[in-house]
Scaffold this motif. Sequence first.
Motif, mmCIF file in Angstrom:
data_model
loop_
_atom_site.group_PDB
_atom_site.id
_atom_site.type_symbol
_atom_site.label_atom_id
_atom_site.label_comp_id
_atom_site.label_asym_id
_atom_site.label_seq_id
_atom_site.Cartn_x
_atom_site.Cartn_y
_atom_site.Cartn_z
ATOM 1 N N MET A 1 -43.855 28.062 4.163
ATOM 2 C CA MET A 1 -42.460 28.448 4.314
ATOM 3 C C MET A 1 -42.402 29.847 4.938
ATOM 4 O O MET A 1 -42.943 30.795 4.403
ATOM 5 C CB MET A 1 -41.789 28.432 2.937
ATOM 6 N N SER A 2 -41.756 29.972 6.058
ATOM 7 C CA SER A 2 -41.688 31.241 6.780
ATOM 8 C C SER A 2 -40.323 31.893 6.590
ATOM 9 O O SER A 2 -39.297 31.231 6.629
ATOM 10 C CB SER A 2 -41.940 30.993 8.264
ATOM 11 N N MET A 3 -40.325 33.184 6.391
ATOM 12 C CA MET A 3 -39.082 33.941 6.227
ATOM 13 C C MET A 3 -38.915 34.949 7.357
ATOM 14 O O MET A 3 -38.200 35.923 7.225
ATOM 15 C CB MET A 3 -39.108 34.686 4.890
ATOM 16 N N THR A 4 -39.567 34.728 8.473
ATOM 17 C CA THR A 4 -39.580 35.711 9.545
ATOM 18 C C THR A 4 -38.180 36.107 9.994
ATOM 19 O O THR A 4 -37.884 37.293 10.104
ATOM 20 C CB THR A 4 -40.392 35.175 10.746
ATOM 21 N N ILE A 5 -37.294 35.149 10.236
ATOM 22 C CA ILE A 5 -35.950 35.468 10.734
ATOM 23 C C ILE A 5 -35.184 36.306 9.717
ATOM 24 O O ILE A 5 -34.604 37.341 10.057
ATOM 25 C CB ILE A 5 -35.174 34.178 11.076
ATOM 26 N N ALA A 6 -35.185 35.882 8.472
ATOM 27 C CA ALA A 6 -34.451 36.631 7.441
ATOM 28 C C ALA A 6 -35.031 38.028 7.252
ATOM 29 O O ALA A 6 -34.282 38.987 7.039
ATOM 30 C CB ALA A 6 -34.460 35.859 6.125
ATOM 31 N N TYR A 7 -36.351 38.172 7.355
ATOM 32 C CA TYR A 7 -36.954 39.502 7.221
ATOM 33 C C TYR A 7 -36.577 40.401 8.396
ATOM 34 O O TYR A 7 -36.342 41.594 8.217
ATOM 35 C CB TYR A 7 -38.470 39.406 7.080
ATOM 36 N N TRP A 8 -36.502 39.845 9.585
ATOM 37 C CA TRP A 8 -36.035 40.634 10.736
ATOM 38 C C TRP A 8 -34.579 41.045 10.534
ATOM 39 O O TRP A 8 -34.171 42.142 10.911
ATOM 40 C CB TRP A 8 -36.213 39.862 12.043
ATOM 41 N N LEU A 70 -33.736 38.289 -0.693
ATOM 42 C CA LEU A 70 -34.964 38.240 -1.489
ATOM 43 C C LEU A 70 -34.814 37.337 -2.709
ATOM 44 O O LEU A 70 -35.744 36.601 -3.058
ATOM 45 C CB LEU A 70 -35.367 39.656 -1.896
ATOM 46 N N GLY A 71 -33.639 37.362 -3.332
ATOM 47 C CA GLY A 71 -33.400 36.482 -4.478
ATOM 48 C C GLY A 71 -33.423 35.026 -4.078
ATOM 49 O O GLY A 71 -33.996 34.178 -4.789
ATOM 50 N N ALA A 72 -32.803 34.712 -2.950
ATOM 51 C CA ALA A 72 -32.800 33.321 -2.472
ATOM 52 C C ALA A 72 -34.219 32.859 -2.157
ATOM 53 O O ALA A 72 -34.602 31.729 -2.485
ATOM 54 C CB ALA A 72 -31.889 33.192 -1.253
ATOM 55 N N GLN A 73 -34.995 33.738 -1.549
ATOM 56 C CA GLN A 73 -36.373 33.377 -1.252
ATOM 57 C C GLN A 73 -37.157 33.141 -2.535
ATOM 58 O O GLN A 73 -37.860 32.135 -2.677
ATOM 59 C CB GLN A 73 -37.063 34.452 -0.426
ATOM 60 N N MET A 74 -37.040 34.043 -3.494
ATOM 61 C CA MET A 74 -37.790 33.907 -4.753
ATOM 62 C C MET A 74 -37.368 32.671 -5.546
ATOM 63 O O MET A 74 -38.176 32.075 -6.253
ATOM 64 C CB MET A 74 -37.629 35.160 -5.607
ATOM 65 N N ALA A 75 -36.089 32.288 -5.407
ATOM 66 C CA ALA A 75 -35.591 31.116 -6.135
ATOM 67 C C ALA A 75 -35.938 29.809 -5.444
ATOM 68 O O ALA A 75 -35.679 28.738 -5.984
ATOM 69 C CB ALA A 75 -34.073 31.226 -6.320
ATOM 70 N N GLY A 76 -36.489 29.880 -4.240
ATOM 71 C CA GLY A 76 -36.897 28.671 -3.537
ATOM 72 C C GLY A 76 -35.798 28.011 -2.719
ATOM 73 O O GLY A 76 -35.882 26.825 -2.405
ATOM 74 N N VAL A 77 -34.760 28.767 -2.356
ATOM 75 C CA VAL A 77 -33.691 28.228 -1.505
ATOM 76 C C VAL A 77 -34.294 27.860 -0.147
ATOM 77 O O VAL A 77 -35.191 28.548 0.367
ATOM 78 C CB VAL A 77 -32.547 29.258 -1.348
ATOM 79 N N ASP A 78 -33.810 26.787 0.434
ATOM 80 C CA ASP A 78 -34.279 26.337 1.744
ATOM 81 C C ASP A 78 -34.224 27.480 2.757
ATOM 82 O O ASP A 78 -33.180 28.124 2.922
ATOM 83 C CB ASP A 78 -33.429 25.158 2.223
ATOM 84 N N THR A 79 -35.324 27.715 3.431
ATOM 85 C CA THR A 79 -35.434 28.811 4.400
ATOM 86 C C THR A 79 -34.393 28.704 5.501
ATOM 87 O O THR A 79 -33.895 29.718 5.981
ATOM 88 C CB THR A 79 -36.847 28.825 5.018
ATOM 89 N N LEU A 122 -25.669 33.719 -0.398
ATOM 90 C CA LEU A 122 -27.099 33.872 -0.690
ATOM 91 C C LEU A 122 -27.335 34.034 -2.189
ATOM 92 O O LEU A 122 -28.240 33.413 -2.761
ATOM 93 C CB LEU A 122 -27.670 35.083 0.060
ATOM 94 N N LEU A 123 -26.523 34.858 -2.833
ATOM 95 C CA LEU A 123 -26.687 35.077 -4.268
ATOM 96 C C LEU A 123 -26.361 33.825 -5.087
ATOM 97 O O LEU A 123 -27.050 33.511 -6.057
ATOM 98 C CB LEU A 123 -25.819 36.268 -4.713
ATOM 99 N N VAL A 124 -25.318 33.099 -4.672
ATOM 100 C CA VAL A 124 -24.960 31.855 -5.370
ATOM 101 C C VAL A 124 -26.055 30.799 -5.191
ATOM 102 O O VAL A 124 -26.425 30.119 -6.155
ATOM 103 C CB VAL A 124 -23.574 31.342 -4.903
ATOM 104 N N LEU A 125 -26.554 30.658 -3.973
ATOM 105 C CA LEU A 125 -27.645 29.700 -3.738
ATOM 106 C C LEU A 125 -28.863 30.032 -4.576
ATOM 107 O O LEU A 125 -29.511 29.137 -5.132
ATOM 108 C CB LEU A 125 -28.002 29.645 -2.258
ATOM 109 N N ALA A 126 -29.163 31.324 -4.697
ATOM 110 C CA ALA A 126 -30.303 31.744 -5.535
ATOM 111 C C ALA A 126 -30.042 31.367 -7.003
ATOM 112 O O ALA A 126 -30.936 30.830 -7.670
ATOM 113 C CB ALA A 126 -30.529 33.250 -5.399
ATOM 114 N N ALA A 127 -28.836 31.617 -7.471
ATOM 115 C CA ALA A 127 -28.514 31.301 -8.865
ATOM 116 C C ALA A 127 -28.561 29.784 -9.106
ATOM 117 O O ALA A 127 -29.096 29.333 -10.128
ATOM 118 C CB ALA A 127 -27.126 31.848 -9.214
#
Length: 131
Positions: A1-8, A70-79, A122-127
């Motif tokens: 799973m790549s987060m390149t776009i979100a990290y940029w 970062l929360g969405a990523q840690m919670a496993g939300v679709d990239t 993003l926060l709701v998706l993470a929750a």
Amino acid sequence: MSMTIAYWCLLAAALLPYLWTSLAKANGQRYDNRDPRGWQARQDNPRSKAAYAAHLNAFEAFPAFAAGVLGAQMAGVDTGWIDVLALAFIAFRILHGVFYIAGKASLRSAVWAGGFACTVALLVLAALATI
């Protein structure tokens, strides 16, 4: 799973305040680096004032956006969702600064709401992903 776009997008969001403050300095009287806050307080150029306000607002918006990504990523939300929302946030935040400097208050408020909605999503998706 790549987060390149979100990290940029995180990098872009972190740098946006400096773009707006550069424009504030460029549109004001000769910049005084010995007293930057006092210098800004003395500016009467509307563009300098608006760019500085966009600068402050960009700093205000960043922490919640970063937490959302970062929360969405840690919670496993679709990239894919994270990337789309992060890109939309950056687009809204660029437009926010542009409309602030252009004196378009209604458009500025509308794109601010769009950026805020991206952060909330993003926060709701993470929750929801943790349920």
